[in-house]
Design a protein around this motif. Structure first.
Motif, PDB file in Angstrom:
ATOM      1  N   SER A 117      -3.252 -16.073   4.760  1.00  0.00           N
ATOM      2  CA  SER A 117      -2.555 -15.487   5.712  1.00  0.00           C
ATOM      3  C   SER A 117      -1.471 -14.852   5.358  1.00  0.00           C
ATOM      4  O   SER A 117      -1.052 -13.730   6.311  1.00  0.00           O
ATOM      5  CB  SER A 117      -1.919 -16.573   6.672  1.00  0.00           C
ATOM      6  OG  SER A 117      -1.134 -17.465   5.911  1.00  0.00           O
ATOM      7  N   LEU A 118      -0.760 -14.885   4.065  1.00  0.00           N
ATOM      8  CA  LEU A 118       0.262 -14.029   3.792  1.00  0.00           C
ATOM      9  C   LEU A 118      -0.186 -12.991   2.760  1.00  0.00           C
ATOM     10  O   LEU A 118       0.710 -12.073   2.941  1.00  0.00           O
ATOM     11  CB  LEU A 118       1.161 -15.045   2.889  1.00  0.00           C
ATOM     12  CG  LEU A 118       1.746 -15.936   3.427  1.00  0.00           C
ATOM     13  CD1 LEU A 118       2.860 -16.538   2.531  1.00  0.00           C
ATOM     14  CD2 LEU A 118       2.843 -15.516   4.516  1.00  0.00           C
ATOM     15  N   LEU A 119      -1.501 -12.849   2.093  1.00  0.00           N
ATOM     16  CA  LEU A 119      -1.810 -11.562   1.378  1.00  0.00           C
ATOM     17  C   LEU A 119      -1.516 -10.284   2.241  1.00  0.00           C
ATOM     18  O   LEU A 119      -0.955  -9.349   1.492  1.00  0.00           O
ATOM     19  CB  LEU A 119      -3.428 -11.859   1.037  1.00  0.00           C
ATOM     20  CG  LEU A 119      -3.361 -12.836   0.062  1.00  0.00           C
ATOM     21  CD1 LEU A 119      -5.066 -13.198  -0.418  1.00  0.00           C
ATOM     22  CD2 LEU A 119      -2.926 -12.826  -1.297  1.00  0.00           C
ATOM     23  N   ASP A 120      -2.037 -10.501   3.426  1.00  0.00           N
ATOM     24  CA  ASP A 120      -1.937  -8.961   4.141  1.00  0.00           C
ATOM     25  C   ASP A 120      -0.289  -8.907   4.619  1.00  0.00           C
ATOM     26  O   ASP A 120      -0.331  -7.914   5.696  1.00  0.00           O
ATOM     27  CB  ASP A 120      -3.069  -8.886   5.004  1.00  0.00           C
ATOM     28  CG  ASP A 120      -4.147  -8.307   4.398  1.00  0.00           C
ATOM     29  OD1 ASP A 120      -4.330  -7.601   3.227  1.00  0.00           O
ATOM     30  OD2 ASP A 120      -5.372  -8.729   4.507  1.00  0.00           O
ATOM     31  N   VAL A 121       0.375  -9.734   4.534  1.00  0.00           N
ATOM     32  CA  VAL A 121       1.914  -9.669   4.845  1.00  0.00           C
ATOM     33  C   VAL A 121       2.605  -9.058   3.602  1.00  0.00           C
ATOM     34  O   VAL A 121       3.504  -8.104   3.691  1.00  0.00           O
ATOM     35  CB  VAL A 121       2.265 -10.914   5.524  1.00  0.00           C
ATOM     36  CG1 VAL A 121       3.871 -10.918   5.635  1.00  0.00           C
ATOM     37  CG2 VAL A 121       1.842 -11.492   6.578  1.00  0.00           C
ATOM     38  N   ILE A 122       2.298  -9.561   2.471  1.00  0.00           N
ATOM     39  CA  ILE A 122       2.826  -9.331   1.242  1.00  0.00           C
ATOM     40  C   ILE A 122       2.292  -7.840   0.646  1.00  0.00           C
ATOM     41  O   ILE A 122       3.390  -7.037   0.390  1.00  0.00           O
ATOM     42  CB  ILE A 122       2.994 -10.306   0.229  1.00  0.00           C
ATOM     43  CG1 ILE A 122       3.588 -11.532   0.690  1.00  0.00           C
ATOM     44  CG2 ILE A 122       3.496  -9.971  -0.998  1.00  0.00           C
ATOM     45  CD1 ILE A 122       3.518 -12.772  -0.089  1.00  0.00           C
ATOM     46  N   ALA A 123       1.182  -7.635   0.737  1.00  0.00           N
ATOM     47  CA  ALA A 123       0.716  -6.538  -0.053  1.00  0.00           C
ATOM     48  C   ALA A 123       1.205  -5.309   0.525  1.00  0.00           C
ATOM     49  O   ALA A 123       1.635  -4.283  -0.291  1.00  0.00           O
ATOM     50  CB  ALA A 123      -0.773  -6.788  -0.070  1.00  0.00           C
ATOM     51  N   PRO A 124       1.116  -5.168   2.017  1.00  0.00           N
ATOM     52  CA  PRO A 124       1.416  -4.075   2.489  1.00  0.00           C
ATOM     53  C   PRO A 124       2.941  -3.330   2.142  1.00  0.00           C
ATOM     54  O   PRO A 124       3.356  -2.249   2.509  1.00  0.00           O
ATOM     55  CB  PRO A 124       1.259  -4.045   4.050  1.00  0.00           C
ATOM     56  CG  PRO A 124       0.482  -5.154   3.863  1.00  0.00           C
ATOM     57  CD  PRO A 124       0.792  -5.849   3.110  1.00  0.00           C
ATOM     58  N   ILE A 125       3.879  -4.464   1.976  1.00  0.00           N
ATOM     59  CA  ILE A 125       5.250  -4.167   1.587  1.00  0.00           C
ATOM     60  C   ILE A 125       5.438  -3.149   0.370  1.00  0.00           C
ATOM     61  O   ILE A 125       6.331  -2.287   0.537  1.00  0.00           O
ATOM     62  CB  ILE A 125       5.905  -5.492   1.356  1.00  0.00           C
ATOM     63  CG1 ILE A 125       6.062  -6.395   2.416  1.00  0.00           C
ATOM     64  CG2 ILE A 125       7.548  -5.229   0.749  1.00  0.00           C
ATOM     65  CD1 ILE A 125       6.506  -7.708   2.025  1.00  0.00           C
ATOM     66  N   PHE A 126       4.364  -3.165  -0.447  1.00  0.00           N
ATOM     67  CA  PHE A 126       4.533  -2.282  -1.755  1.00  0.00           C
ATOM     68  C   PHE A 126       3.968  -0.794  -1.260  1.00  0.00           C
ATOM     69  O   PHE A 126       4.109   0.109  -2.346  1.00  0.00           O
ATOM     70  CB  PHE A 126       3.836  -2.904  -2.752  1.00  0.00           C
ATOM     71  CG  PHE A 126       4.639  -4.301  -3.274  1.00  0.00           C
ATOM     72  CD1 PHE A 126       5.497  -4.251  -4.092  1.00  0.00           C
ATOM     73  CD2 PHE A 126       4.321  -5.480  -2.387  1.00  0.00           C
ATOM     74  CE1 PHE A 126       6.341  -5.506  -4.792  1.00  0.00           C
ATOM     75  CE2 PHE A 126       5.082  -6.448  -2.938  1.00  0.00           C
ATOM     76  CZ  PHE A 126       5.793  -6.440  -3.962  1.00  0.00           C
ATOM     77  N   PHE A 127       3.167  -0.723  -0.315  1.00  0.00           N
ATOM     78  CA  PHE A 127       2.802   0.602  -0.060  1.00  0.00           C
ATOM     79  C   PHE A 127       3.186   1.552   0.922  1.00  0.00           C
ATOM     80  O   PHE A 127       3.831   0.930   2.088  1.00  0.00           O
ATOM     81  CB  PHE A 127       1.352   0.467  -0.024  1.00  0.00           C
ATOM     82  CG  PHE A 127       0.574  -0.222  -1.238  1.00  0.00           C
ATOM     83  CD1 PHE A 127       0.504   0.388  -2.276  1.00  0.00           C
ATOM     84  CD2 PHE A 127       0.242  -1.514  -1.189  1.00  0.00           C
ATOM     85  CE1 PHE A 127      -0.086  -0.169  -3.542  1.00  0.00           C
ATOM     86  CE2 PHE A 127      -0.316  -2.238  -2.214  1.00  0.00           C
ATOM     87  CZ  PHE A 127      -0.349  -1.675  -3.309  1.00  0.00           C
ATOM     88  N   ARG A 128       2.775   2.623   0.939  1.00  0.00           N
ATOM     89  CA  ARG A 128       3.261   3.645   2.285  1.00  0.00           C
ATOM     90  C   ARG A 128       2.249   3.069   3.305  1.00  0.00           C
ATOM     91  O   ARG A 128       1.291   2.335   3.183  1.00  0.00           O
ATOM     92  CB  ARG A 128       2.727   5.184   2.087  1.00  0.00           C
ATOM     93  CG  ARG A 128       1.187   5.419   1.859  1.00  0.00           C
ATOM     94  CD  ARG A 128       1.172   6.765   1.390  1.00  0.00           C
ATOM     95  NE  ARG A 128      -0.308   7.057   1.134  1.00  0.00           N
ATOM     96  CZ  ARG A 128      -1.088   6.899  -0.064  1.00  0.00           C
ATOM     97  NH1 ARG A 128      -0.290   6.380  -1.057  1.00  0.00           N
ATOM     98  NH2 ARG A 128      -2.208   7.049  -0.031  1.00  0.00           N
ATOM     99  N   PRO A 129       2.874   3.184   4.556  1.00  0.00           N
ATOM    100  CA  PRO A 129       2.342   2.600   5.967  1.00  0.00           C
ATOM    101  C   PRO A 129       0.773   3.004   6.147  1.00  0.00           C
ATOM    102  O   PRO A 129      -0.078   2.272   6.550  1.00  0.00           O
ATOM    103  CB  PRO A 129       3.035   2.929   6.890  1.00  0.00           C
ATOM    104  CG  PRO A 129       4.367   3.280   6.355  1.00  0.00           C
ATOM    105  CD  PRO A 129       3.979   3.944   4.960  1.00  0.00           C
ATOM    106  N   CYS A 130       0.372   4.274   5.649  1.00  0.00           N
ATOM    107  CA  CYS A 130      -0.781   4.804   6.022  1.00  0.00           C
ATOM    108  C   CYS A 130      -1.713   4.606   4.778  1.00  0.00           C
ATOM    109  O   CYS A 130      -2.835   4.878   4.770  1.00  0.00           O
ATOM    110  CB  CYS A 130      -0.781   6.086   6.236  1.00  0.00           C
ATOM    111  SG  CYS A 130      -0.180   7.216   4.985  1.00  0.00           S
ATOM    112  N   ILE A 131      -1.838   3.719   3.604  1.00  0.00           N
ATOM    113  CA  ILE A 131      -2.569   3.268   2.725  1.00  0.00           C
ATOM    114  C   ILE A 131      -3.837   2.674   3.100  1.00  0.00           C
ATOM    115  O   ILE A 131      -3.746   2.173   4.252  1.00  0.00           O
ATOM    116  CB  ILE A 131      -1.958   2.563   1.627  1.00  0.00           C
ATOM    117  CG1 ILE A 131      -2.626   2.476   0.340  1.00  0.00           C
ATOM    118  CG2 ILE A 131      -1.717   1.087   2.254  1.00  0.00           C
ATOM    119  CD1 ILE A 131      -1.955   1.777  -0.849  1.00  0.00           C
TER     120      ILE A 131
END
Length: 270
Positions: free
Chosen positions: A148-162
């Motif tokens: 449940s946290l993987l797709d909370v934490i991972a997007p923090i590192f990338f541009r929103p439209c990745i």
């Protein structure tokens, strides 16, 4: 990749190429491979050193001696002394920039140039600190990074439209999932708490050499937004370069732009 024992733990680092030395300081939750495009480009002309953070990649666990980011700076200096490198060009992204700036302030005579990327030398804003601490507590309680946290934490590192199906995103997501319970509890969680409770050293930034310092930031960096980069560049009196089409891990999202910017900067300062 070789090791050196610092504070009773093995620090894993890459040492590639020949010429003036460039040390690349990595982001939290990323191993040395985050710099792969820069290592390939820079090592044609420079000796590139990439230490891996404690608990990341092949490095050992976070030493008990590490109580602040100043300790990470001291350990980087110990690595340079071990390699008999008298002068260094520092490029630090995220926490890599946080300790790199501290090192530059501690031993300015050893620093030829400094590039601060997607980082911030102020304290973590209180709302963000509490949010990150809540994530770390969930990881600590689970002994893993829950699905449940993987797709909370991972997007923090990338541009929103990745593209979340891209290899860059999926490989990082998998790397988060692969952290062992031991690494998370002994290194990742305590290091995260140390990073997010760091002290504010913005008042020291005017002591950095404006002529040999560059601030860079992804235009779409969410955790370290361009406004923070602009604040630091103004305090230092140095140039600010925004990286288009990039979030926090700008060196991977727009590597060609970053490589060109680093090579252009280093040729005048290394």
């Amino acid at each position: 990749m070789p090791f050196v024992v610092i504070d009773d733990q093995p620090l894993h680092y890459l040492d590639q190429g020949h010429g003036p030395a460039v040390l690349l300081g990595s982001s939290y939750l990323w191993d040395g491979n985050m710099w792969a495009p820069q290592i390939e480009a820079l090592s044609q002309q420079y000796r590139v050193i990439v230490p891996e953070l404690w608990g990341h990649g092949e490095s050992g666990q976070l030493p008990t001696s590490v109580q602040s980011l100043d300790d990470l700076a001291r350990q980087a200096l110990a690595l340079l002394d071990h390699l008999d490198i008298a002068h260094i060009n520092l490029v630090g992204l995220s926490v890599g920039g946080m300790w790199a700036a501290r090192l530059a302030l501690q031993v300015p005579e050893r620093i030829n140039s400094l590039v601060l990327m997607d980082t911030y030398l102020g304290a973590e804003p209180e709302a963000a600190r509490q949010y990150y601490f809540s994530l770390l507590k969930m990881i600590e309680d689970a002994g893993a990074i829950p699905e449940s946290l993987l797709d909370v934490i991972a997007p923090i590192f990338f541009r929103p439209c990745i593209d979340r199906e891209s290899a860059l995103y999926q490989d990082f997501r998998q790397a988060l999932q692969n952290f062992s319970k031991e690494r998370l509890l002994q290194s990742i969680v305590p290091l995260g708490r140390l990073i997010f409770s760091r002290t504010n050293i913005l008042d020291q930034l005017p002591h950095l050499d404006a002529n040999t310092t560059l601030v860079m930031c992804g235009e779409h960096d969410k955790p370290r937004p361009p406004a923070e980069a602009r604040e630091m560049a103004d305090l230092i009196g140095c140039s600010l370069k925004l990286i288009p089409d990039a979030g926090h891990i700008s060196c991977r999202e727009n590597p060609d732009f970053v490589n060109e910017a680093l090579l252009t900067f280093l040729v005048n300062h290394a």
